[in-house]
Enzyme design. Structure first.
Site, PDB file in Angstrom:
ATOM      1  N   SER A   1      23.525  45.373  13.119  1.00  0.00           N
ATOM      2  CA  SER A   1      22.970  46.683  13.454  1.00  0.00           C
ATOM      3  C   SER A   1      23.709  47.788  12.711  1.00  0.00           C
ATOM      4  O   SER A   1      24.761  47.558  12.113  1.00  0.00           O
ATOM      5  CB  SER A   1      23.089  46.900  14.963  1.00  0.00           C
ATOM      6  OG  SER A   1      24.465  46.857  15.326  1.00  0.00           O
TER       7      SER A   1
ATOM      8  N   HIS B   1      49.300  35.302  43.566  1.00  0.00           N
ATOM      9  CA  HIS B   1      49.744  36.591  44.095  1.00  0.00           C
ATOM     10  C   HIS B   1      51.038  37.000  43.417  1.00  0.00           C
ATOM     11  O   HIS B   1      51.921  36.157  43.243  1.00  0.00           O
ATOM     12  CB  HIS B   1      49.984  36.485  45.609  1.00  0.00           C
ATOM     13  CG  HIS B   1      50.528  37.748  46.197  1.00  0.00           C
ATOM     14  ND1 HIS B   1      49.714  38.832  46.432  1.00  0.00           N
ATOM     15  CD2 HIS B   1      51.788  38.099  46.553  1.00  0.00           C
ATOM     16  CE1 HIS B   1      50.462  39.818  46.933  1.00  0.00           C
ATOM     17  NE2 HIS B   1      51.711  39.393  47.015  1.00  0.00           N
TER      18      HIS B   1
END
Ligand code: FAD
Length: 465
Positions: free
Chosen positions: A146, A444
């Site tokens: 493009s 965690h």
């Protein structure tokens, strides 16, 4: 002149084309890849994804050093900006990666041809350039990408009125940058220059930024960017642009009527158009759709037997990873395998700070399809890792089917959202339920725990809120 014959010719070496060439070579095909530019890698590596992310990183570090370090107890003095060095770093990254594509071609015995390709028959392309030649192949894959959309009232001059290409290499920090377009490219380039000290105004025709992505989360990002000092005029269109020696004056039309703004640079980032210029598609009877895209079937085959197309030049999101996965699927189809892309699981990221990442349906899309949904959200203020790194803006939103609990969409505004979204894409690819994500053990303290919590929140049972 004798024509060189291949199993597959790929036209264009962007992420769609070069990945397709590699996959086809892996599958035993004799492949050539033609690129008109002097470097490989297409828009993404040369003037798109990679240089923009290099500048986003450098500018973010500069911004943090000047704004955020003090909160960590780090004192900085003598902070300065060496823009030329920042650009040199960016150019070095681009050089290394584009050369890397050449090495990958050598490794996979792909013939790399430099020159502009033009069809003379469905199985034949003429290469113009330093070494004109004719190539033939059983299959030809168009991956020509493009180009920036140019507005008639604001023609690019490369200096005052620029596209993203020039905005990646401005010689100095503008005092005031006006950006037309509140999509990914406008927001990212606006962020870069704002962090480096420019006053930035982003003008967007719609009443929202990041169109196509979840509106509620888009508003969250808008507020965060406004707090950083970026200015926005939404629901506003560009009417005129006049460049002079010192800057550019733009005429705008917005909710409060007509107005004028002045900046030293105008970046027009209103989208990209499929690029098929000079490809000779008329010669082989290949017609484009109304938006200039090449229509393809589910196997990336065009209406002309033996000719295929992928990436930005076909319908769909204009994203590098979409082009890559289509490249893999097209190569597999050409080699007789069942190549396929799951368009429901393509992540989309805006690399601002905080980042905005999405996969699957937005809340509006789900509702417009008449799907009853349950939604769970979790803010980064309640996430331990986000607090540790001091980036608590944003949150995670999980959209699940109200009947089956299947996850339909996940939207994240927050630090490293571009990485956390990978888990979300995998969840959608494997048709996970929000219960599945909620029951998956997450390390965690991590940012991904916010995704787990948002999944639990679908059932009204987040643990840390
Ligand atoms: P392209 O990368 O455009 O490659 C096409 C190639 O074909 C070009 O090298 C061109 O020179 C060549 N070519 C064209 N015609 C011919 C011809 N006739 N003969 C020979 N060669 C030809 N996407 C993301 O996913 N993430 C991002 O972070 C991201 N950031 C971006 C930032 C910017 C500033 C821009 C402009 C784009 C960004 N994109 C991003 C979009 C991404 O760059 C494109 O979606 C992607 O490059 C499309 O790949 P492609 O292979 O289809 O085409």
């Amino acid at each position: 002149m004798a024509a060189s014959a291949y199993d597959l010719i790929v036209i264009g070496s962007g992420p769609g084309g070069y990945i397709a060439a590699i996959r086809a070579a892996q599958l035993g095909l004799h492949v050539a890849c033609v690129e008109k530019d002097s470097t490989l890698g297409g828009t993404c590596l040369n003037i798109g994804c990679i240089p923009s992310k290099a500048l986003l990183e450098s500018s973010e570090r500069y911004h943090q050093a000047s704004h955020d370090f003090a909160a960590h107890g780090i004192q900085v003095s003598g902070l300065g900006l060496d823009l030329a060095k920042m650009m040199t770093r960016k150019d070095g990254i681009v050089r290394a990666l584009t050369r890397g594509v050449g090495s990958l071609f050598k490794k996979h015995k792909i013939t790399s041809v430099t020159g502009m390709a033009r069809f003379s028959a469905p199985d034949r392309v003429e290469i113009a350039g330093a070494a004109p030649q004719t190539l033939t192949a059983q299959h030809i894959l168009i991956a020509t990408g493009s180009a920036p959309v140019e507005l008639p009232m604001a023609r690019f001059d490369g200096r005052r009125i620029v596209s993203s290409t020039e905005a990646l290499a401005l010689p100095a920090v503008p005092k005031r940058l006006i950006v037309i377009g509140g999509g990914a490219i406008g927001l990212e380039m606006g962020s870069v220059w704002s962090r480096l000290g420019a006053e930035v105004l982003i003008v967007e025709m719609l009443d929202r930024i990041a169109p196509g992505m979840d509106q509620q989360m888009g508003t969250m990002l808008l507020r965060a960017l406004q707090r950083q000092g970026l200015q926005f005029q939404l629901g506003t269109t560009l009417k005129s642009a006049a460049a002079d020696a010192d800057g550019v004056t733009v005429g705008l039309s917005g909710p409060k009527g007509a107005s004028e703004e002045r900046g030293d640079v105008l970046l027009v980032a209103v989208g990209r158009r499929p690029f098929t210029d000079g490809l000779g598609l008329e010669t082989i009877g290949l017609t484009l759709d109304q938006r200039g895209r090449i229509p393809v079937d589910a196997h990336y085959a065009t209406s002309v037997p033996g000719v295929y197309a992928i990436g930005d030049v076909i319908p769909g999101l204009m994203l590098a990873h979409k082009a890559e996965d289509e490249g893999v699927a097209a190569a597999e189809n050409i080699a007789g395998l069942p190549g396929h892309v799951n368009y429901d699981a393509i992540p989309n990221v805006v690399y601002t700070a905080p980042e905005f990442a999405s996969v699957g349906l937005s809340e509006e899309e789900a509702k417009s399809r008449g799907i009853a949904v349950r939604i769970g959200s979790f803010p980064y203020t309640a996430n331990g890792r986000a607090r540790s790194i001091g980036e608590t803006e944003g949150g995670v939103k999980v959209i699940a089917d109200a009947t089956t609990d299947r996850v339909l969409g996940i939207h994240i505004v927050g630090p490293h959202a571009s990485d956390v979204i990978a888990e979300a894409a995998l969840a959608i690819e494997f048709a996970a339920s929000s219960e599945d994500i909620g029951r998956t053990v997450h390390a965690h303290p991590t940012l991904a725990e916010a995704l787990k919590e948002a999944a639990l929140a679908v059932d009204g049972r987040p643990l840390n809120l």
